[in-house]
Design an enzyme around this catalytic site. Sequence first.
Site, PDB file in Angstrom:
ATOM      1  N   HIS A 179       2.574 -45.659 -70.929  1.00  0.00           N
ATOM      2  CA  HIS A 179       2.203 -44.364 -70.867  1.00  0.00           C
ATOM      3  C   HIS A 179       0.828 -44.255 -71.392  1.00  0.00           C
ATOM      4  O   HIS A 179       0.605 -44.891 -72.380  1.00  0.00           O
ATOM      5  CB  HIS A 179       3.123 -43.357 -71.061  1.00  0.00           C
ATOM      6  CG  HIS A 179       3.581 -42.882 -72.502  1.00  0.00           C
ATOM      7  ND1 HIS A 179       4.390 -42.640 -73.064  1.00  0.00           N
ATOM      8  CD2 HIS A 179       2.441 -43.291 -73.434  1.00  0.00           C
ATOM      9  CE1 HIS A 179       4.425 -42.340 -74.328  1.00  0.00           C
ATOM     10  NE2 HIS A 179       2.988 -42.970 -74.727  1.00  0.00           N
TER      11      HIS A 179
ATOM     12  N   GLU B 225       4.070 -40.435 -67.843  1.00  0.00           N
ATOM     13  CA  GLU B 225       5.178 -41.863 -68.034  1.00  0.00           C
ATOM     14  C   GLU B 225       5.146 -42.759 -66.748  1.00  0.00           C
ATOM     15  O   GLU B 225       4.357 -42.299 -65.601  1.00  0.00           O
ATOM     16  CB  GLU B 225       6.517 -41.020 -68.183  1.00  0.00           C
ATOM     17  CG  GLU B 225       6.808 -40.201 -69.409  1.00  0.00           C
ATOM     18  CD  GLU B 225       6.915 -41.121 -70.647  1.00  0.00           C
ATOM     19  OE1 GLU B 225       6.292 -42.156 -70.951  1.00  0.00           O
ATOM     20  OE2 GLU B 225       7.845 -40.552 -71.603  1.00  0.00           O
TER      21      GLU B 225
ATOM     22  N   ASP C 264      -2.212 -34.015 -74.923  1.00  0.00           N
ATOM     23  CA  ASP C 264      -0.953 -33.713 -74.359  1.00  0.00           C
ATOM     24  C   ASP C 264      -0.080 -32.966 -75.690  1.00  0.00           C
ATOM     25  O   ASP C 264      -0.820 -32.656 -76.620  1.00  0.00           O
ATOM     26  CB  ASP C 264      -0.008 -35.028 -74.422  1.00  0.00           C
ATOM     27  CG  ASP C 264      -0.112 -36.361 -75.129  1.00  0.00           C
ATOM     28  OD1 ASP C 264      -0.504 -35.746 -76.370  1.00  0.00           O
ATOM     29  OD2 ASP C 264       0.238 -37.424 -74.881  1.00  0.00           O
TER      30      ASP C 264
ATOM     31  N   ASN D  74       5.764 -47.925 -73.069  1.00  0.00           N
ATOM     32  CA  ASN D  74       6.300 -48.381 -71.797  1.00  0.00           C
ATOM     33  C   ASN D  74       4.927 -48.044 -70.805  1.00  0.00           C
ATOM     34  O   ASN D  74       5.174 -48.274 -69.635  1.00  0.00           O
ATOM     35  CB  ASN D  74       7.400 -46.914 -71.577  1.00  0.00           C
ATOM     36  CG  ASN D  74       6.806 -45.678 -71.546  1.00  0.00           C
ATOM     37  OD1 ASN D  74       5.580 -45.435 -71.651  1.00  0.00           O
ATOM     38  ND2 ASN D  74       7.395 -44.538 -71.253  1.00  0.00           N
TER      39      ASN D  74
HETATM   40  P1  PGA Z   1       1.481 -44.262 -81.082  1.00  0.00           P
HETATM   41  O1  PGA Z   1       1.938 -43.693 -79.920  1.00  0.00           O
HETATM   42  O2  PGA Z   1       0.001 -43.985 -81.577  1.00  0.00           O
HETATM   43  O3  PGA Z   1       2.193 -43.425 -82.157  1.00  0.00           O
HETATM   44  O4  PGA Z   1       1.817 -45.488 -81.190  1.00  0.00           O
HETATM   45  C1  PGA Z   1       0.829 -44.086 -78.582  1.00  0.00           C
HETATM   46  C2  PGA Z   1       1.382 -43.319 -77.458  1.00  0.00           C
HETATM   47  O5  PGA Z   1       2.545 -43.301 -77.354  1.00  0.00           O
HETATM   48  O6  PGA Z   1       0.612 -42.989 -76.521  1.00  0.00           O
END
Ligand code: PGA
Length: 234
Positions: A133, A138, A64, A131
């Site tokens: 995702h 999302e 992404d 959350n």
């Molecule tokens: P993080 O993010 O590895 O920085 O916790 C994970 C994500 O949001 O997919």
Amino acid sequence: MSNIEIEIYPDDQWVDRVTSRWAAFMEKEPAARLCLPTGSTPQAIYERAASTIDFARTEVFVLDEFGLPPGDPARCDEMLDRDLLSRMSRRPLNVHTLNPQAPDMTEECRRFATLVEAGGLDLTVLGLGRNGHVGLNEPGSAANSPTRVVQLRGSTIEDAGRYGSDVSPTWGVTLGLRQILASREIWLLVIGRHKAGILQRTLTEPIGRQLPATFLRRHPRTTVLADESAASLL
Ligand code: PGA
């Protein structure tokens, strides 16, 4: 019913165990097409993998990208470079990124999805958002959602603030769940007590758009690689 497999490692062994697993995968598939996440979860794995795994024959796709200017430290292409690619002695054959500055974002998403679909993905590595995702798919994202521009939710904007930028992104571009779920193998990396609640929900809540990571339970070859802290509510 769920096909998902779960491997839980002691917190202080997680990096070693996941990196060894990745090394074993790459021994078998040295020319793998890999989709890789950025963010804090994979950082220590990348540091170890960069000097111990040969990626010279791989093709890498970024999972992404945030709607931030080129060169911003919180951009996914910057994080991937900083955490993994710049540490390699032999870089992958190709690294494909998403360009949020492309003049036509619909076309940019189509270009990227076509590249991914042309040979498929052998392994997609994912982090898990607070959350639920995966990538920037999302809550509300359908299982067949395409590669597209997305508006970010509050917790995603807040969490992106940890990646070193002066500004928080409000939108991004993500590989769609459609392409992620078409990957031959998926690993969901989850570490830390702050992820314990969302991991438990991912594995137990009804499969659906309200928690996009639940769709992974329908995928035939998904493995959760969690540390004991993240697995503490299972
Ligand atoms: P993080 O993010 O590895 O920085 O916790 C994970 C994500 O949001 O997919």
